[in-house]
Each structure stands twice: as structure tokens, then as C-alpha cells.
Design an enzyme around this catalytic site. Sequence first.
Site, mmCIF file in Angstrom:
data_model
loop_
_atom_site.group_PDB
_atom_site.id
_atom_site.type_symbol
_atom_site.label_atom_id
_atom_site.label_comp_id
_atom_site.label_asym_id
_atom_site.label_seq_id
_atom_site.Cartn_x
_atom_site.Cartn_y
_atom_site.Cartn_z
ATOM 1 C CB SER A 190 -29.522 21.469 18.553
ATOM 2 O OG SER A 190 -28.217 21.213 18.078
ATOM 3 C CG HIS B 108 -25.492 27.889 20.329
ATOM 4 N ND1 HIS B 108 -24.361 27.608 21.084
ATOM 5 C CD2 HIS B 108 -25.277 27.318 19.117
ATOM 6 C CE1 HIS B 108 -23.509 26.908 20.352
ATOM 7 N NE2 HIS B 108 -24.042 26.702 19.156
ATOM 8 C CG HIS C 62 -26.828 23.990 16.236
ATOM 9 N ND1 HIS C 62 -26.338 23.120 17.181
ATOM 10 C CD2 HIS C 62 -25.883 24.957 16.088
ATOM 11 C CE1 HIS C 62 -25.142 23.538 17.581
ATOM 12 N NE2 HIS C 62 -24.844 24.647 16.936
ATOM 13 C CD GLU D 258 -21.324 24.397 18.973
ATOM 14 O OE1 GLU D 258 -22.302 23.628 18.998
ATOM 15 O OE2 GLU D 258 -21.354 25.514 18.435
HETATM 16 FE FE LIG Z 1 -23.115 25.753 17.465
#
Ligand SMILES: [Fe+2]
Length: 296
Positions: free
Chosen positions: A227, A167, A162, A208
Site C-alpha cells: 500500500s 489488506h 492501506h 505487514e
Molecule cells: Fe496494516
Amino acid sequence: MFEEGQYFAPVNTDADGTVVVELGETHPGFADPEYRERRNAIAGLAMEWEPGRPMPEISYTETEHGIWRLASAELAVKHRSLAAHEYLNGAERLELPADHIPQLSEVSEALEPLTGFSYLPAAGLVPLREFYGVLSDGKFHATQYIRHHSVPLYTPEPDVVHEVIGHANALASPRFAALYRAAGEAARRVHSEDALEFVSRVFWFTLEFGVIRESDGLKAYGAGILSSYGEIDEFRDMTILPLDLVTMGTIEYDITHYQDKLFEAASMDQLEDVVGEFWTSCDDDMIERLKAEATV
Ligand SMILES: [Fe+2]
């Protein structure tokens, strides 16, 4: 209330200094002593780390690299059709390794020349003001453990897949990196906990879990969706709401399940105009006014 504590397993230090990651009973690694030992050791390295020292280097096992290879390959296939153009641009620039889990130092070295961002180690949950605040310095806190091998395409908490695939690919895009920095500036500017929570909720529903309209359909740019092997397949079936600060900042949501309400940006320009502009200019008074709009 923003219950971020449920998202990350709590990390505690025993009286004798041993670092313990408290996995919940439903965690896939709960009954695996070897995995738990591994989690404790990796969290311990982040706890020991101090600014100015080299980043903790994790000696990942072949099993762990195998999980990365699988998750990375499966996600890349999904990203081709379901990830936002700007995120894919970032991924192309960053060229993350597909064959091994990169060290955070390795990711930072690739990222810094692109947008100035670099990673900091996190044992688990980082206090909101610290987590968001350092974004304005171009720093991103990340965990380094990987999910349990029994479910290589699932994790209940943010793991290195993730933090890096979700990111770093976005942080490699100058446009997204500017948004991350602006969120950090907002977190440093606001004083009240309520205002900080509002800033973090807007982050949650954009960087997010944000989605964006493109000429060939709805795409995801949020790291949480990109993710998550399961969530990528589902996001188009969720309730899609227009990008709106008041709703994003005040709506009830459960961080432990798939997000069933997502906010759609009409374009990168709109995302920057609405959300970037908000983070660049907001203060406690503005946020109080926005929250009051939600209750009238
Ligand atoms: Fe995050």
C-alpha cells in the site's frame, strides 16, 4: 518495545465529548484545519459505532475519491510486477473499485463470500489483543480516513488505502486469510504481554512487511509494502533475511520509517509451515523458549 502508538495518530475525547485526532507536526495535514476537522468527524463515527449496528458510512468528497483513484491506479501498476502471486489472485477475486473509495460495508460484502472476513471500524490504534484477537473471528479493524490531498501517494499512518488495498486483497486469498485467522488464534491463546508482542512482531514482519521468493524474483505480500508507493520501489534494496521466528520476534525495528530489514519466505508453503504453524500452536512457554534462543 513495540511502539504502535507512533504509527497511528492518537485519538482523544475532550471533556465535552468532541473527538480529536492528534496529528503530529510533521503530518501533511497538520496545518490544514479542514482536513483536521474531517479526521475528527471520521474518527468520531468509529468511536460511536457499536457491535451489531450498521458500519459507519462516510460521505467521501470528490477530492477524497480522486486521491483513491490516483493511489489505486499507481499501486495497481506496481503490483503487476512486484506483488506476490497469491496477493494478485486475491485482488482478482475481490475486484476492488478503482473509481471510488469503497465503504467498509462494501468491502465486507465482497470479502465475506470469498473467505468469511469482514471489516470493523477503527478510530485509530486498536489495542493489540483486541485487534489481533478478532482476526480469529474473521474480523479486521480498519480506519476509514484517507491521506492528505497534498501528498496523494504518501501517508505516515495506515489510511483506507492501506487497510483496503493492502489488506483486503490479501484477505480475499484463502491461504492468506487462514494465516490472519491463525495470528488471531495465537493472540487469544497467549497470556503474557511479552508473548502477545512476539506474536504481533511476527505479524508485522510477515502480513505487514513480508516478501516472498518467486520464480521471477522477490515479490511483496505484506500490506504495508503493497500500500506504500515509495516502499514498493525500495523493498528489493533492503536487507533480506531468511524467514526466522526468533529473529522476527525479537529484532529491533522502527515502525515510523521504511523497514530496512525484511524477511523472505521461500514459498507460500514455507510461510504456512513456519509462521502458520507457529501461530496455530504457540503458547507462552514456547515463546519464552524462542526469546531465550535470541539471547544465547
Ligand atoms: Fe496494516
